[in-house]
Design a protein around this motif. Structure first.
Motif, mmCIF file in Angstrom:
data_model
loop_
_atom_site.group_PDB
_atom_site.id
_atom_site.type_symbol
_atom_site.label_atom_id
_atom_site.label_comp_id
_atom_site.label_asym_id
_atom_site.label_seq_id
_atom_site.Cartn_x
_atom_site.Cartn_y
_atom_site.Cartn_z
ATOM 1 N N VAL A 164 -96.437 27.231 -73.229
ATOM 2 C CA VAL A 164 -97.124 26.680 -74.399
ATOM 3 C C VAL A 164 -97.131 25.161 -74.272
ATOM 4 C CG1 VAL A 164 -97.164 26.516 -76.908
ATOM 5 C CG2 VAL A 164 -96.330 28.610 -75.807
ATOM 6 N N ALA A 169 -95.967 21.094 -79.057
ATOM 7 C CA ALA A 169 -94.962 21.610 -79.994
ATOM 8 C C ALA A 169 -95.306 21.241 -81.431
ATOM 9 C CB ALA A 169 -93.574 21.085 -79.638
ATOM 10 N N GLY A 217 -98.131 25.738 -81.614
ATOM 11 C CA GLY A 217 -97.319 25.953 -80.435
ATOM 12 C C GLY A 217 -95.925 26.444 -80.767
ATOM 13 N N ALA A 273 -94.384 30.021 -79.617
ATOM 14 C CA ALA A 273 -93.194 30.031 -78.761
ATOM 15 C C ALA A 273 -92.069 30.830 -79.401
ATOM 16 C CB ALA A 273 -92.741 28.596 -78.480
ATOM 17 N N LEU A 322 -91.914 25.669 -73.235
ATOM 18 C CA LEU A 322 -92.639 24.843 -74.200
ATOM 19 C C LEU A 322 -92.655 23.402 -73.690
ATOM 20 C CD1 LEU A 322 -93.946 24.455 -77.029
ATOM 21 C CD2 LEU A 322 -91.627 24.154 -77.923
ATOM 22 N N GLU A 362 -93.751 19.478 -74.363
ATOM 23 C CA GLU A 362 -94.130 18.507 -75.391
ATOM 24 C C GLU A 362 -93.764 17.096 -74.935
ATOM 25 O OE1 GLU A 362 -95.563 16.372 -77.812
ATOM 26 O OE2 GLU A 362 -95.820 18.430 -78.570
ATOM 27 N N VAL A 392 -87.456 24.146 -73.159
ATOM 28 C CA VAL A 392 -88.246 23.032 -73.685
ATOM 29 C C VAL A 392 -88.247 21.882 -72.681
ATOM 30 C CG1 VAL A 392 -88.540 21.399 -75.581
ATOM 31 C CG2 VAL A 392 -87.639 23.695 -76.044
#
Length: 471
Positions: free
Chosen positions: A10, A13, A17, A21, A33, A35, A110
């Motif tokens: 994804v 964030a 998103g 997630a 994820l 970002e 992340v």
């Protein structure tokens, strides 16, 4: 270079998103994820959350003004910096829910870097190369800054910088009379600023003119100057002394300027050509299932080029999780998506406006209306400036417009009705507690059925016949 293989990557964030997630990882998928900026995206940091917090501060100040209900009003003592502290505190309170720590606790990997595609199956983010079965672009949008002559040479604010401002503007000029512009205009005039809004079309031009006028009348009464039908043609000045010349020759001087003319999709960093993803001016080109030209890649929320609302991004997230994780078909629709402008009074819309419904359905359309002045709770609270209109075709609502107190809450009933293709009878059958503003929904349904019941000669003959034979 660190290489990662995953089921779903994804990108972004923000609200869409994060929803995707969280849902995907809890359903058993491996999720990465990516970002490059702030967790929570525009909504938490620059949009919905801070703007509603500032609107709340303005409402508090306004409640103290004027004499009403036997209570003597007083001009509030406003600390603009403290109001901004309230905004920051609200963001900080919500922030943990959107935090990297929370999502890593759920099992999401992340990566805090901006991502760019390097092939149809790979995304590079910092020193990571991610290969995923499916990618979802959820990078949102940013303020659009128009090419007005002189704008680049003067200091200006957007929604991304407004909430960092600590000193109250003496005179705030707002370029753009859409929802963001009008919300911030009212919040700032209530917090003691002089405010002028410049709009090239009519203010709140996406909404029914009759409903918009209810809102604009209130804003003007509170002191907002609204200049319509005049483009900002030239901007000059410096910090604390900015001048805007309009296309019709007016000149407006102020201390600060907010640019609120629309949004642009965040796609520039993504290198979408490398992934075989097509784009338009509105954003990423997607089909009805939000899938791009690359079957591995989807796009959701603002970047998908449709309605730009947090709740739309959340809806899209719930939709694409079906084909991505379960291989089930999914198709996005927009007719059941409500929108709200959080002025006072509020302005809410779902489906077609009256003009749109008349163009689409002609004589098959019935418009049911009910005025807030006929609602006892509105009368008791002095909130009678309001109207609801329901556009009905073959017994089903195809659009609802509400201007008035709590319009954003009232539209929820109609969102349920439109989403599930319910008929007006379902709303009429609802028993609303008395006295509540929510009764306007039921009364609007009653306004639809009243002519059918009380102006029906056949029904009256039946009633007389039955009364004649009853013991």
């Amino acid at each position: 270079m660190n290489r990662i293989e995953t089921d779903l990557c994804v990108i972004g964030a923000g609200s869409g998103g994060l929803s995707l997630a969280a849902g995907a990882v809890q359903m058993g998928a491996r999720v990465v994820l990516v970002e490059g900026h702030k967790m929570g995206g525009d909504c938490l940091n620059y949009g919905c959350v801070p703007s509603k917090a500032l609107i709340a501060a303005g409402a508090r100040a306004q409640a103290m003004r004027g004499d009403a209900f036997g209570v003597t009003g007083a001009e509030p003592q406003i600390d603009y910096a403290a109001a901004k502290d309230h905004v920051a505190q609200v963001i900080a309170t919500i922030e943990p829910h959107d935090s990297q720590e929370r999502f890593e606790g759920l099992g999401v990997q992340v990566i805090r870097e901006f991502g760019a595609f390097i092939s149809e199956t790979q995304l590079q983010a910092g020193d990571h190369v991610i290969e995923a079965r499916r990618f979802v672009i959820a990078t949102g949008s940013s303020p659009f800054v128009p090419p007005i002559p002189g704008l680049a040479d003067v200091p200006y604010l957007t929604n991304e910088t407004l909430f960092d401002l600590r000193e109250r503007p003496d005179h705030l000029i707002i370029i753009g009379g859409g929802p963001i512009g009008m919300e911030m205009a009212q919040a700032h005039v209530r917090l003691g600023c002089k405010v002028t809004v410049i709009e090239g079309d009519r203010a709140l031009n996406r909404d029914d003119p009759e409903m918009a006028e209810i809102v604009l009348t209130r804003l003007r009464a509170e002191g907002v100057q609204i200049i319509e039908g005049a483009q900002a043609a030239q901007i000059t000045g410096q910090a604390g002394a900015i001048s805007v010349e309009t296309s019709d020759g007016q000149r407006i001087g102020g201390t600060h300027m907010l640019v609120a003319v629309g949004r642009k999709p965040n796609i520039d960093r993504l290198n979408l050509a490398a992934a075989g993803v097509k784009t338009t001016r509105a954003g990423v080109e997607v089909d009805a299932g939000l899938r791009t030209a690359n079957r591995r890649i989807y796009a959701i929320g603002d970047v998908a080029g449709g309605m730009q609302f947090t709740h739309v991004a959340g809806y899209h997230a719930g939709l694409v999780i079906r084909p991505i994780l379960l291989g089930l078909p999914a198709k996005a629709r927009a007719d059941h998506i409500p929108r709200v402008t959080y002025t006072d009074p509020e302005l809410a819309q779902i489906g077609l406006t009256e003009a749109e419904a008349r163009a689409a359905h002609g004589d098959a359309l019935t418009v049911a209306r009910f005025d807030f002045a006929g609602n006892d709770r509105a009368i008791a609270g002095g909130k009678t400036d309001g109207l609801i209109k329901v556009m009905v075709v073959k017994g089903r609502p195809v659009g609802v417009s509400i201007a008035g107190a709590g319009a954003g809450e009232l539209i929820g009933v109609w969102a349920l009705a439109v989403a599930n293709r319910m008929k007006m009878g379902a709303i009429a059958a609802m028993v609303a507690p008395y006295p509540t503003i929510a009764e306007v929904n039921k009364r609007a349904a009653g306004a639809y059925f009243s002519p059918k019941l009380f102006d029906n000669p056949m029904l009256k003959r039946v009633v007389r016949a039955v009364q004649a034979v009853l013991p």
